[in-house]
Design an enzyme around this catalytic site. Structure first.
Site, PDB file in Angstrom:
ATOM      1  N   ASN A 137       1.054  -1.268  -0.089  1.00 30.43           N
ATOM      2  CA  ASN A 137       0.015   0.227   0.159  1.00 30.43           C
ATOM      3  C   ASN A 137       0.845   1.323   0.081  1.00 30.43           C
ATOM      4  O   ASN A 137       2.156   1.308   0.122  1.00 30.43           O
ATOM      5  CB  ASN A 137      -0.884  -0.048   1.341  1.00 30.43           C
ATOM      6  N   PHE A 138       0.374   2.376  -0.134  1.00 30.27           N
ATOM      7  CA  PHE A 138       0.946   3.853   0.033  1.00 30.27           C
ATOM      8  C   PHE A 138       2.214   3.901  -0.959  1.00 30.27           C
ATOM      9  O   PHE A 138       2.977   4.533  -0.565  1.00 30.27           O
ATOM     10  CB  PHE A 138       1.334   3.800   1.381  1.00 30.27           C
ATOM     11  N   LEU A 139       2.083   3.470  -2.223  1.00 28.12           N
ATOM     12  CA  LEU A 139       3.016   3.669  -3.157  1.00 28.12           C
ATOM     13  C   LEU A 139       2.895   4.987  -3.742  1.00 28.12           C
ATOM     14  O   LEU A 139       1.733   5.415  -4.149  1.00 28.12           O
ATOM     15  CB  LEU A 139       2.772   2.457  -4.520  1.00 28.12           C
ATOM     16  N   THR A 173      -4.345  -3.119  -4.368  1.00 26.07           N
ATOM     17  CA  THR A 173      -5.473  -2.556  -4.940  1.00 26.07           C
ATOM     18  C   THR A 173      -4.955  -1.477  -5.748  1.00 26.07           C
ATOM     19  O   THR A 173      -3.830  -0.830  -5.412  1.00 26.07           O
ATOM     20  CB  THR A 173      -6.597  -1.961  -4.307  1.00 26.07           C
ATOM     21  N   LEU A 389      -6.644  -0.823   3.058  1.00 30.02           N
ATOM     22  CA  LEU A 389      -6.929   0.615   3.524  1.00 30.02           C
ATOM     23  C   LEU A 389      -6.467   1.683   2.319  1.00 30.02           C
ATOM     24  O   LEU A 389      -5.625   1.176   1.652  1.00 30.02           O
ATOM     25  CB  LEU A 389      -6.045   0.835   4.731  1.00 30.02           C
TER      26      LEU A 389
HETATM   27  C1  LIG Z   1     -13.081  11.629  -2.343  1.00 24.68           C
HETATM   28  O1  LIG Z   1     -11.669  11.815  -2.462  1.00 24.68           O
HETATM   29  C2  LIG Z   1     -10.891  11.035  -3.133  1.00 24.68           C
HETATM   30  C3  LIG Z   1      -9.602  10.892  -2.926  1.00 24.68           C
HETATM   31  C4  LIG Z   1      -8.846  10.118  -3.859  1.00 24.68           C
HETATM   32  C5  LIG Z   1      -9.468   9.111  -4.929  1.00 24.68           C
HETATM   33  C6  LIG Z   1     -10.677   9.174  -4.833  1.00 24.68           C
HETATM   34  C7  LIG Z   1     -11.507   7.995  -5.527  1.00 24.68           C
HETATM   35  C8  LIG Z   1     -10.968   6.729  -5.314  1.00 24.68           C
HETATM   36  N1  LIG Z   1      -9.892   5.999  -5.724  1.00 24.68           N
HETATM   37  N2  LIG Z   1     -11.641   5.892  -4.236  1.00 24.68           N
HETATM   38  C9  LIG Z   1     -11.284   4.704  -3.887  1.00 24.68           C
HETATM   39  O2  LIG Z   1     -10.119   4.204  -4.314  1.00 24.68           O
HETATM   40  C10 LIG Z   1     -12.332   4.087  -3.087  1.00 24.68           C
HETATM   41  C11 LIG Z   1     -13.502   4.169  -3.074  1.00 24.68           C
HETATM   42  C12 LIG Z   1     -14.087   3.418  -2.034  1.00 24.68           C
HETATM   43  C13 LIG Z   1     -13.774   2.787  -1.158  1.00 24.68           C
HETATM   44  N3  LIG Z   1     -12.471   2.544  -1.096  1.00 24.68           N
HETATM   45  C14 LIG Z   1     -11.557   3.280  -1.652  1.00 24.68           C
HETATM   46  O3  LIG Z   1     -10.233   3.088  -1.738  1.00 24.68           O
HETATM   47  C15 LIG Z   1      -9.655   2.785  -0.639  1.00 24.68           C
HETATM   48  C16 LIG Z   1      -9.084   1.305  -0.669  1.00 24.68           C
HETATM   49  C17 LIG Z   1      -8.117   1.512  -1.471  1.00 24.68           C
HETATM   50  N4  LIG Z   1      -6.722   2.232  -1.220  1.00 24.68           N
HETATM   51  C18 LIG Z   1      -7.581   3.805  -0.892  1.00 24.68           C
HETATM   52  C19 LIG Z   1      -8.724   3.774   0.058  1.00 24.68           C
HETATM   53  C20 LIG Z   1     -11.476   9.716  -3.864  1.00 24.68           C
END
Ligand SMILES: COc1cccc(CC(=N)NC(=O)c2cccnc2OC2CCNCC2)c1
Length: 389
Positions: A137-139, A173, A389
Site C-alpha cells: 500500500n501507499f506507493l 489494489t 486501506l
Molecule cells: C473523495 O476523495 C478521493 C480521493 C482520492 C481518490 C478518490 C477516488 C478513489 N480512488 N476511491 C477509492 O479508491 C475508494 C472508493 C471507495 C472505497 N475505497 C476506496 O479506496 C480505498 C481502498 C484502496 N486504497 C484507498 C482507499 C476519492
C-alpha cells in the site's frame, strides 16, 4: 510498450486469460533465502533508500506530508487522500509487522523524502488455501519525479525485502488496470452532508431537485435503531473473531483473522476505525457487527472547505439484524460524528443494500490484485471478502 514492467513479473498475464490449463495458485516457487538478492536494488544516482520508522514523530510527519501532497487523487483531481498520522501508524503496525517494509526514497543531498511504499504481513485465504502474504500500500512518488521509472524499482525492492522474510505472495489494489485484476469493484457513496458535497463539487444537485429537497432526501434519524447496538470493546474480541471468521468463510478471498488481528484491526480507535456490534438484549449473544475506517480527503481548490470527512465501509457481519438496518445504523453513527460521506465497495453483500440506502455510484473502479498467485477466473465483487486501506 504497455505494462513493460508487469510483463516481467510473476502475475497473471493478459495473454494467459482463458487458458484454463494453467493451475490456480502460486506462479513461481519460493527460492532458497540464500539465493534472494542480499543488497538493495540500484536507484538513480541522486537518490538513496531509507527505512521510515513511523514511530519516530519527525519521520511520521515526513511520510504524512509526502502523502498529503502527492498521493492518490480522484479522476477529476478535485480531491486527494489525506491519511492522518495516527491512521498511518495503525495501518503500518499490525501484529508481526516489519519496519524494513516501510520503505522510503530520499534525495541524497537534501535528504528530502520523495517516494514511499509499504508492506504489512497478512494471512489471506484464497479458496481453501491460507497464504502468508504481504499487503502492499501507499506507493507514492513525488509529483515532480513521475515518469522516472521509480515505481518499478520500488516494487522490486519491497518484493526483495518481503522475500527475505520468506513470504512469496502479495495483495494490493489500484484504480488502474495492470496485469491482471482478480476482481474489479465499483465504489459507491452515501451523502451525509449533501450541502457540503454539492458545494465542493463531490456531488451535483439532482435534476428537478432543490437543495432543501436534497437535504431532506438524505436525512437520517438522530439515533440508531437496532436494540443492543453498541461500540465494540476489548472484552468483545473473542466473540467478534468467531463471528467474523465464520462470516468471511463464505468468500473466495478473505483475511484469516485471529484474535490478535481482530484486536488490532477492529478495536475502535478515535479518528481511525469505528466498530459497533449488536448484543442481543435477552441472550447477551453478539449477533452482528459493522465497522468503518476514517480516511479524509483534501479538497483541492475550494474557498469554503479544505477537508472532506469520509467514512469507508470496513468489515460488516449480519446474522440476525438485516444488513440494511445494520449499515443504516452505521450511517446514523457516521452522520452523528460529522462525516460528510460514507463510501463502500460493492464487495461481500454490500451490493444488495447500496441502492436502498441511497448510495450513488462513484465514477471509478477499484481493481484487486494478487502477486505470484494465479486465479483461473476473475472473481465477482460479491466473492471478495478483503478490504484494503
Ligand atoms: C473523495 O476523495 C478521493 C480521493 C482520492 C481518490 C478518490 C477516488 C478513489 N480512488 N476511491 C477509492 O479508491 C475508494 C472508493 C471507495 C472505497 N475505497 C476506496 O479506496 C480505498 C481502498 C484502496 N486504497 C484507498 C482507499 C476519492
Amino acid at each position: 510498450k504497455k505494462h513493460k514492467f508487469w510483463e516481467t513479473q510473476p502475475v497473471g498475464q493478459f495473454r494467459d486469460l482463458g487458458d484454463t490449463s494453467l493451475p490456480e495458485g502460486p506462479i513461481e516457487q519460493p527460492t532458497p533465502l540464500s539465493e534472494v538478492k542480499q543488497e538493495p536494488y540500484n536507484l538513480p544516482s541522486p537518490y538513496e533508500w531509507t527505512t521510515c520508522d513511523i514511530d519516530n514523530e519527525d519521520t511520521c510527519i515526513e511520510v504524512y506530508n509526502l502523502l498529503t501532497n502527492n498521493y492518490v487523487e480522484d479522476d477529476e483531481n478535485m480531491f486527494r487522500f489525506n491519511y492522518s498520522r495516527e491512521f498511518l501508524r495503525w495501518a503500518l503496525r499490525p501484529p508481526g509487522y516489519f519496519k524494513s517494509w516501510h520503505i522510503g526514497v530520499r534525495v541524497k543531498v537534501s535528504k528530502k523524502l520523495v517516494a514511499f511504499i509499504t508492506g504489512v504481513p497478512a494471512r489471506i485465504r484464497v479458496r481453501d488455501d491460507v497464504v502468508k502474504m504481504t499487503e502492499i500500500n501507499f506507493l507514492c512518488v513525488h509529483k515532480k519525479l513521475r515518469s522516472k521509472r521509480l515505481a518499478p524499482v520500488m516494487i522490486k525492492e519491497v518484493t526483495r525485502r518481503v522475500h527475505l522474510e520468506n513470504i512469496w505472495q502479495a495483495a494490493y489494489t489500484a484504480g488502474v488496470v495492470i496485469p491482471t485484476p482478480i476482481a474489479t469493484c465499483q465504489y459507491w457513496h452515501r451523502s451525509l452532508n449533501p450541502k457540503k458535497l454539492i458545494d465542493v463539487g463531490f456531488s451535483r444537485l439532482g435534476a428537478r431537485m432543490t437543495m432543501s429537497r436534497t437535504i431532506k432526501l438524505y436525512k437520517l434519524p438522530e439515533s440508531t435503531t437496532t436494540p443492543g447496538f453498541r461500540k465494540m470493546e476489548l472484552r468483545d474480541v473473542p466473540a467478534v473473531t468467531r463471528l467474523l471468521r465464520n462470516y468471511l468463510s463464505q468468500f473466495a478471498v478473505a483475511p484469516d483473522f485471529d484474535e490478535n488481528d481482530v484486536e488490532h484491526w477492529l478495536l475502535p480507535k478515535e479518528n481511525v476505525v469505528d466498530s459497533y456490534l449488536v448484543e442481543s438484549p435477552d441472550t447477551r449473544e453478539i449477533t452482528d457487527f459493522c465497522s468503518f475506517y476514517t480516511l479524509p480527503s483534501s479538497i483541492l481548490g475550494n474557498q469554503n472547505y479544505s477537508t472532506l470527512k469520509a467514512a469507508y465501509s470496513y468489515y460488516n457481519v449480519s446474522t440476525q439484524t438485516p444488513l440494511l438496518q445494520l449499515i443504516n445504523d452505521a450511517l446514523i453513527v457516521a452522520k452523528h460524528n460529522d462525516y460528510d460521506v460514507f463510501n463502500a465497495l460493492d464487495i461481500m453483500h454490500n451490493e444488495s443494500i447500496l441502492k436502498e440506502l441511497k448510495f450513488g455510484p462513484g465514477d471509478g473502479q477499484l481493481h484487486y490484485y494478487l502477486y505470484n498467485y494465479r486465479m483461473s477466473n476473475a472473481l465477482k465483487p460479491s466473492e471478495l471478502g478483503l478490504v484494503l486501506l
